[in-house]
Design an enzyme around this catalytic site. Structure first.
Site, PDB file in Angstrom:
ATOM      1  N   HIS A  73       0.838  -1.206   0.000  1.00 25.43           N
ATOM      2  CA  HIS A  73       0.000   0.000   0.000  1.00 25.43           C
ATOM      3  C   HIS A  73       0.869   1.251   0.000  1.00 25.43           C
ATOM      4  CE1 HIS A  73      -3.949  -1.833   1.722  1.00 25.43           C
ATOM      5  NE2 HIS A  73      -3.513  -2.449   0.652  1.00 25.43           N
ATOM      6  N   TYR A 201      -9.132   4.994   7.815  1.00 23.74           N
ATOM      7  CA  TYR A 201      -9.349   5.259   9.244  1.00 23.74           C
ATOM      8  C   TYR A 201     -10.378   6.380   9.318  1.00 23.74           C
ATOM      9  CZ  TYR A 201      -4.921   2.797  10.297  1.00 23.74           C
ATOM     10  OH  TYR A 201      -3.919   1.876  10.416  1.00 23.74           O
ATOM     11  N   PRO A 293      -4.399  -0.633  18.927  1.00 28.27           N
ATOM     12  CA  PRO A 293      -4.157  -1.073  17.547  1.00 28.27           C
ATOM     13  C   PRO A 293      -4.153   0.050  16.502  1.00 28.27           C
ATOM     14  CG  PRO A 293      -6.375  -1.668  18.225  1.00 28.27           C
ATOM     15  CD  PRO A 293      -5.686  -1.123  19.445  1.00 28.27           C
ATOM     16  N   LYS A 297       0.950  -0.849  15.331  1.00 24.68           N
ATOM     17  CA  LYS A 297       2.363  -0.858  15.712  1.00 24.68           C
ATOM     18  C   LYS A 297       2.779  -2.101  16.518  1.00 24.68           C
ATOM     19  CE  LYS A 297       3.776   2.722  13.716  1.00 24.68           C
ATOM     20  NZ  LYS A 297       3.849   2.141  12.387  1.00 24.68           N
ATOM     21  N   TYR A 384       3.868   6.456  10.711  1.00 23.38           N
ATOM     22  CA  TYR A 384       2.989   5.365  10.271  1.00 23.38           C
ATOM     23  C   TYR A 384       3.796   4.264   9.576  1.00 23.38           C
ATOM     24  CZ  TYR A 384      -1.219   3.140   8.435  1.00 23.38           C
ATOM     25  OH  TYR A 384      -2.223   2.237   8.147  1.00 23.38           O
TER      26      TYR A 384
HETATM   27  C1  PHB Z   1      -5.856  -4.818  10.692  1.00 19.67           C
HETATM   28  O1  PHB Z   1      -5.875  -5.026   9.471  1.00 19.67           O
HETATM   29  O2  PHB Z   1      -6.216  -5.691  11.495  1.00 19.67           O
HETATM   30  C2  PHB Z   1      -5.416  -3.498  11.175  1.00 19.67           C
HETATM   31  C3  PHB Z   1      -4.899  -2.579  10.291  1.00 19.67           C
HETATM   32  C4  PHB Z   1      -4.505  -1.329  10.734  1.00 19.67           C
HETATM   33  C5  PHB Z   1      -4.611  -1.022  12.062  1.00 19.67           C
HETATM   34  C6  PHB Z   1      -5.113  -1.945  12.970  1.00 19.67           C
HETATM   35  C7  PHB Z   1      -5.508  -3.193  12.525  1.00 19.67           C
HETATM   36  O3  PHB Z   1      -4.250   0.212  12.489  1.00 19.67           O
END
Ligand code: PHB
Ligand code: APR
Length: 391
Positions: A73, A201, A293, A297, A384
């Site tokens: 990505h 997000y 989450p 990280k 990130y």
């Molecule tokens: C996930 O795909 O489970 C995932 C991706 C990004 C995050 C948290 C979880 O910030």
């Protein structure tokens, strides 16, 4: 009594990765895990890898499937106030992120270890650490009712947040830092194409939402929920309605729904234990720290700890020097605290904490600034994709 150079407690990503790297450098280790192999390999967790984690997996010789099947990505999306904004990670920070499920990663590592004849003990009971601060530490456990003891040079505590290793350190020798957040994440895995080809997000007045994925056919979605919520209160239809309600209209209209394969609620917590070493016991990954989450990280930090520790062990076994081992805790913690800060901040700016409309306005101002200011966008992207390792 059996001997091994490094006794590794826990066969999660940290333990498997460490065993594999040590094995590649001719250092002998034994993993002692309390669960079954099937249980460990089927746990559904995060799936977003930083470049330095991908590099470490390449160094382990297990990168082939990751490069073939992982989704690279170049960007990430932030949704707020009804709009979606894209941040170009490659342009801003020089690196992309890779989507590859933790289940796949543990499978790849497990297979590579088995092929190399590594010693992995699953379903060990009553695992205990003895004299970690003495010259000859030991690990004891029971297997099918029979007592076993392992003598070693070092113990790697890779046994997660609830493990025995951190608990074996006397309270006076460790300091704990913690923040608990007043909400959880309800996560759903479903065999449906992701709503977007990158992650979204979303900050929404109804609460945070995240659209992630495991592959082009499999989506991983989350919504912020109350801490005392139960999955039984979330039939699939309610989950999809809520996820849709928290997306801007274009994304909401494109969302493809289907039956869930897995559904679970996880609390959010920041936690750091200092130092990450007690004598010959080294704490690694979730045994030493937990991040919420938001920003994914956790797994990447675990990999970063492993990288610092295995380099120290290689230096030690090559020539007897302990410089890198002596620096393990400080080097690992420097990265841990930066990722703790980032995931705390990202959590704070994306979630709904209360009905406080002033706080919500500040979140929107901060997100607008993040998108509009090249300096702020870059600072976000750098964190990130994962900070560089200091030389
Ligand atoms: C996930 O795909 O489970 C995932 C991706 C990004 C995050 C948290 C979880 O910030
Ligand atoms: N004895 C032996 N093994 C134990 C014990 C014990 N007393 N307690 C826990 N374990 C095992 C668990 O069963 C688990 O398999 O240790 C392992 C710890 O694995 P994780 O919790 O996954 O921790 P870690 O390997 O550090 O992974 C860190 O990956 O799983 C994600 O969310 C996690 O992102 C984080 C990262």
């Amino acid at each position: 009594m059996t001997r091994t150079q490094v006794a590794i407690i826990g066969a999660g990503p940290s333990g498997l990765l460490l065993a594999r790297l040590l094995g590649r450098h001719g250092i002998d280790s034994t993993i002692v895990e309390q669960r079954s192999r099937a249980y460990v390999e089927s746990r559904i967790r995060a799936g977003l890898l930083e470049r330095s984690t991908v590099e470490l997996l390449d160094e382990c010789g297990v990168g082939a499937r990751l490069h073939a099947e992982g989704l690279v990505h170049d960007g990430v999306r932030l949704a707020f106030a009804g709009q979606v904004h894209r941040l170009d990670l490659r342009e801003l920070a020089g690196h992309p992120m890779t989507v590859y499920g933790q289940t796949e990663l543990t499978k790849d590592l497990g297979e590579a270890l088995a092929r190399a004849g590594a010693r992995l003990v699953y379903e060990a009971e009553r695992v205990a650490v003895h004299e970690p601060d003495g010259p000859r530490p030991r690990v004891s456990y029971e297997l099918a009712g029979v007592e076993h003891e392992l003598e070693c040079d070092f113990i790697a505590g890779c046994d997660g947040f609830h493990g025995v290793c951190r608990a074996s350190v006397p309270a006076a020798a460790i300091k704990l830092y913690e923040r608990v957040y007043p909400f959880g994440w309800l996560g759903v895995l479903a065999e449906v194409p992701p709503v977007d080809d990158e992650l979204i997000y979303a900050n929404h007045a109804r609460g945070f939402a995240l659209c992630s994925m495991r592959s082009r056919e499999r989506s991983r979605y989350y919504v912020q929920c109350p801490l005392d919520d139960r999955v039984e209160s979330w039939p699939d239809a309610r989950f999809w309605d809520e996820l849709r309600a928290r997306q801007p209209s274009h994304e909401a209209g494109r969302l493809i729904t289907g039956p869930s394969i897995e559904k679970s609620i996880a609390p959010l917590r920041s936690f750091v234990a200092e130092p990450m070493r007690f004598g010959r016991l080294f704490l690694v990954g979730d045994a030493a720290h937990i991040v919420p989450p938001t920003g994914a990280k956790g797994l990447n930090l675990a990999a970063a700890d492993v990288r610092v520790l295995y380099q120290g062990l290689v230096e030690h076994y090559r020539g007897g020097a302990t410089r890198l081992l002596d620096e393990y805790s400080a080097r690992a913690l420097s990265r841990v605290w930066k990722a703790t800060r980032f995931s705390w901040w990202f959590t704070s700016v994306m979630h709904r904490f209360s009905d406080d409309s002033f706080a919500y306005k500040l979140q929107l101002a901060e997100l607008e600034y993040l998108i509009d200011s090249p300096a702020a966008s870059r600072a976000f992207a750098e964190n990130y994709v994962g900070l560089d390792f200091p030389a």
